[in-house]
Design a protein around this motif. Sequence first.
Motif, PDB file in Angstrom:
ATOM      1  N   LYS A 122      -0.826 -20.634  -3.180  1.00  0.00           N
ATOM      2  CA  LYS A 122      -1.267 -20.835  -1.803  1.00  0.00           C
ATOM      3  C   LYS A 122      -1.979 -19.572  -1.311  1.00  0.00           C
ATOM      4  N   THR A 123      -2.694 -19.698  -0.201  1.00  0.00           N
ATOM      5  CA  THR A 123      -3.354 -18.545   0.417  1.00  0.00           C
ATOM      6  C   THR A 123      -2.550 -18.105   1.630  1.00  0.00           C
ATOM      7  N   THR A 124      -2.040 -16.897   1.567  1.00  0.00           N
ATOM      8  CA  THR A 124      -1.270 -16.319   2.667  1.00  0.00           C
ATOM      9  C   THR A 124      -2.081 -15.181   3.288  1.00  0.00           C
ATOM     10  N   VAL A 125      -2.256 -15.231   4.592  1.00  0.00           N
ATOM     11  CA  VAL A 125      -2.998 -14.190   5.303  1.00  0.00           C
ATOM     12  C   VAL A 125      -2.038 -13.401   6.177  1.00  0.00           C
ATOM     13  N   ILE A 126      -2.093 -12.076   6.059  1.00  0.00           N
ATOM     14  CA  ILE A 126      -1.299 -11.189   6.893  1.00  0.00           C
ATOM     15  C   ILE A 126      -2.219 -10.574   7.937  1.00  0.00           C
ATOM     16  N   VAL A 127      -1.929 -10.843   9.204  1.00  0.00           N
ATOM     17  CA  VAL A 127      -2.771 -10.377  10.306  1.00  0.00           C
ATOM     18  C   VAL A 127      -1.999  -9.398  11.185  1.00  0.00           C
ATOM     19  N   GLY A 128      -2.738  -8.820  12.131  1.00  0.00           N
ATOM     20  CA  GLY A 128      -2.139  -7.895  13.079  1.00  0.00           C
ATOM     21  C   GLY A 128      -3.153  -6.855  13.488  1.00  0.00           C
ATOM     22  N   PRO A 129      -2.894  -6.122  14.570  1.00  0.00           N
ATOM     23  CA  PRO A 129      -3.811  -5.077  15.013  1.00  0.00           C
ATOM     24  C   PRO A 129      -3.983  -4.003  13.945  1.00  0.00           C
ATOM     25  N   SER A 130      -5.010  -3.174  14.090  1.00  0.00           N
ATOM     26  CA  SER A 130      -5.243  -2.072  13.156  1.00  0.00           C
ATOM     27  C   SER A 130      -4.077  -1.097  13.195  1.00  0.00           C
ATOM     28  N   GLY A 131      -3.746  -0.561  12.027  1.00  0.00           N
ATOM     29  CA  GLY A 131      -2.748   0.491  11.946  1.00  0.00           C
ATOM     30  C   GLY A 131      -1.298   0.044  12.023  1.00  0.00           C
ATOM     31  N   VAL A 132      -1.029  -1.249  11.781  1.00  0.00           N
ATOM     32  CA  VAL A 132       0.362  -1.722  11.881  1.00  0.00           C
ATOM     33  C   VAL A 132       1.055  -1.833  10.524  1.00  0.00           C
ATOM     34  N   GLY A 133       0.378  -1.460   9.447  1.00  0.00           N
ATOM     35  CA  GLY A 133       1.027  -1.489   8.145  1.00  0.00           C
ATOM     36  C   GLY A 133       0.631  -2.634   7.238  1.00  0.00           C
ATOM     37  N   LYS A 134      -0.477  -3.323   7.562  1.00  0.00           N
ATOM     38  CA  LYS A 134      -0.894  -4.460   6.726  1.00  0.00           C
ATOM     39  C   LYS A 134      -1.245  -4.011   5.310  1.00  0.00           C
ATOM     40  N   SER A 135      -1.974  -2.909   5.188  1.00  0.00           N
ATOM     41  CA  SER A 135      -2.340  -2.414   3.853  1.00  0.00           C
ATOM     42  C   SER A 135      -1.120  -1.890   3.105  1.00  0.00           C
ATOM     43  N   VAL A 136      -0.173  -1.304   3.827  1.00  0.00           N
ATOM     44  CA  VAL A 136       1.069  -0.838   3.204  1.00  0.00           C
ATOM     45  C   VAL A 136       1.811  -2.037   2.607  1.00  0.00           C
ATOM     46  N   PHE A 137       1.738  -3.161   3.268  1.00  0.00           N
ATOM     47  CA  PHE A 137       2.378  -4.396   2.815  1.00  0.00           C
ATOM     48  C   PHE A 137       1.965  -4.735   1.388  1.00  0.00           C
ATOM     49  N   ILE A 138       0.659  -4.622   1.063  1.00  0.00           N
ATOM     50  CA  ILE A 138       0.215  -4.973  -0.283  1.00  0.00           C
ATOM     51  C   ILE A 138       0.354  -3.793  -1.258  1.00  0.00           C
ATOM     52  N   LYS A 139       0.288  -2.573  -0.749  1.00  0.00           N
ATOM     53  CA  LYS A 139       0.496  -1.420  -1.637  1.00  0.00           C
ATOM     54  C   LYS A 139       1.918  -1.407  -2.178  1.00  0.00           C
ATOM     55  N   LEU A 140       2.868  -1.834  -1.372  1.00  0.00           N
ATOM     56  CA  LEU A 140       4.248  -1.959  -1.841  1.00  0.00           C
ATOM     57  C   LEU A 140       4.361  -3.033  -2.918  1.00  0.00           C
ATOM     58  N   LEU A 141       3.601  -4.103  -2.751  1.00  0.00           N
ATOM     59  CA  LEU A 141       3.669  -5.224  -3.691  1.00  0.00           C
ATOM     60  C   LEU A 141       3.195  -4.830  -5.083  1.00  0.00           C
ATOM     61  N   ILE A 142       2.159  -3.999  -5.157  1.00  0.00           N
ATOM     62  CA  ILE A 142       1.630  -3.625  -6.481  1.00  0.00           C
ATOM     63  C   ILE A 142       2.197  -2.289  -6.962  1.00  0.00           C
ATOM     64  N   GLY A 143       3.164  -1.758  -6.219  1.00  0.00           N
ATOM     65  CA  GLY A 143       3.874  -0.578  -6.691  1.00  0.00           C
ATOM     66  C   GLY A 143       3.164   0.737  -6.477  1.00  0.00           C
ATOM     67  N   LEU A 144       2.117   0.757  -5.644  1.00  0.00           N
ATOM     68  CA  LEU A 144       1.460   2.026  -5.329  1.00  0.00           C
ATOM     69  C   LEU A 144       2.339   2.877  -4.415  1.00  0.00           C
ATOM     70  N   MET A 145       3.253   2.213  -3.714  1.00  0.00           N
ATOM     71  CA  MET A 145       4.274   2.878  -2.904  1.00  0.00           C
ATOM     72  C   MET A 145       5.605   2.198  -3.181  1.00  0.00           C
ATOM     73  N   LYS A 146       6.667   2.911  -2.931  1.00  0.00           N
ATOM     74  CA  LYS A 146       7.997   2.311  -3.024  1.00  0.00           C
ATOM     75  C   LYS A 146       8.606   2.228  -1.624  1.00  0.00           C
ATOM     76  N   PRO A 147       9.302   1.154  -1.328  1.00  0.00           N
ATOM     77  CA  PRO A 147       9.947   1.059  -0.010  1.00  0.00           C
ATOM     78  C   PRO A 147      11.095   2.062   0.101  1.00  0.00           C
ATOM     79  N   ASP A 148      11.375   2.472   1.331  1.00  0.00           N
ATOM     80  CA  ASP A 148      12.537   3.336   1.563  1.00  0.00           C
ATOM     81  C   ASP A 148      13.830   2.550   1.380  1.00  0.00           C
ATOM     82  N   LYS A 149      13.737   1.259   1.655  1.00  0.00           N
ATOM     83  CA  LYS A 149      14.910   0.388   1.565  1.00  0.00           C
ATOM     84  C   LYS A 149      14.422  -1.029   1.314  1.00  0.00           C
TER      85      LYS A 149
END
Length: 245
Positions: free
Chosen positions: A28-55
């Motif tokens: 399916k196609t899932t779109v993550i929206v929201g104002p600029s600077g709310v963490g949308k890009s962090v959302f996908i960076k966590l998914l591909i392991g470029l960052m690790k979550p704190d928890k």
Amino acid sequence: MIEYRNIHKSFNGKPVLHNINCKIEKNKTTVIVGPSGVGKSVFIKLLIGLMKPDKGEIFLNGKSITALNQDQLFEQRKKFGMMFQDGALFDSLNVYENIAFPLRRHTKFREFQIEKLVKEKLEMVGLSGIEQKLPGELSGGMRKRVSLARAIILDPEIVLFDEPLSGLDPMMSDIIDELIIKTKEKLGVTFIIISHDIVGTHNVADYIGMIYNTELIEFATKHDFFQSNNEIVQKFLQRNRKKIG
């Protein structure tokens, strides 16, 4: 296919994502929206392991991504394709070499096989015959399409899009929306799109999530999202409501 479970992420003590929970459906196609600077890009960076979550943990096909070491992450990333906001093409390489790059990096295909795949993907994005052009010779819309061809060259299970309509005029935005829809139909894989464009989101989404003030305040089917009673969601939609009917 993908599950975010109690995800938290902060930078220098400032929360960016707080207690994120959602399940992303396969194919399916899932779109993550929201104002600029709310963490949308962090959302996908966590998914591909470029960052690790704190928890918290992120699961792909039932397997925790957050528990993987670097070698295991490298293998997992082969399941993903990425269309970057600005295309992220190598300026010194022509279109053919840009699209062929992942094949040369991750496969042992011979040149005739690489050539066949590059031409197939260029045809899929409507750009046959431009193999020898340099990125500097391409329009913004063409760069986006070449970036998509490169993103799908390894036949990934999941394709990630970071603001695919950024910098495009309305007419070209409609063309890219249609391309996303047609490519999704042909490939039958999972698309995750980061966007602030409500018209484009309405055109392509099956599911929509909204991040606001570090939290995922809404995650629903497209129909339910646009009918949401959440005041913040409705304010976010208001500006574009006339455009989408």
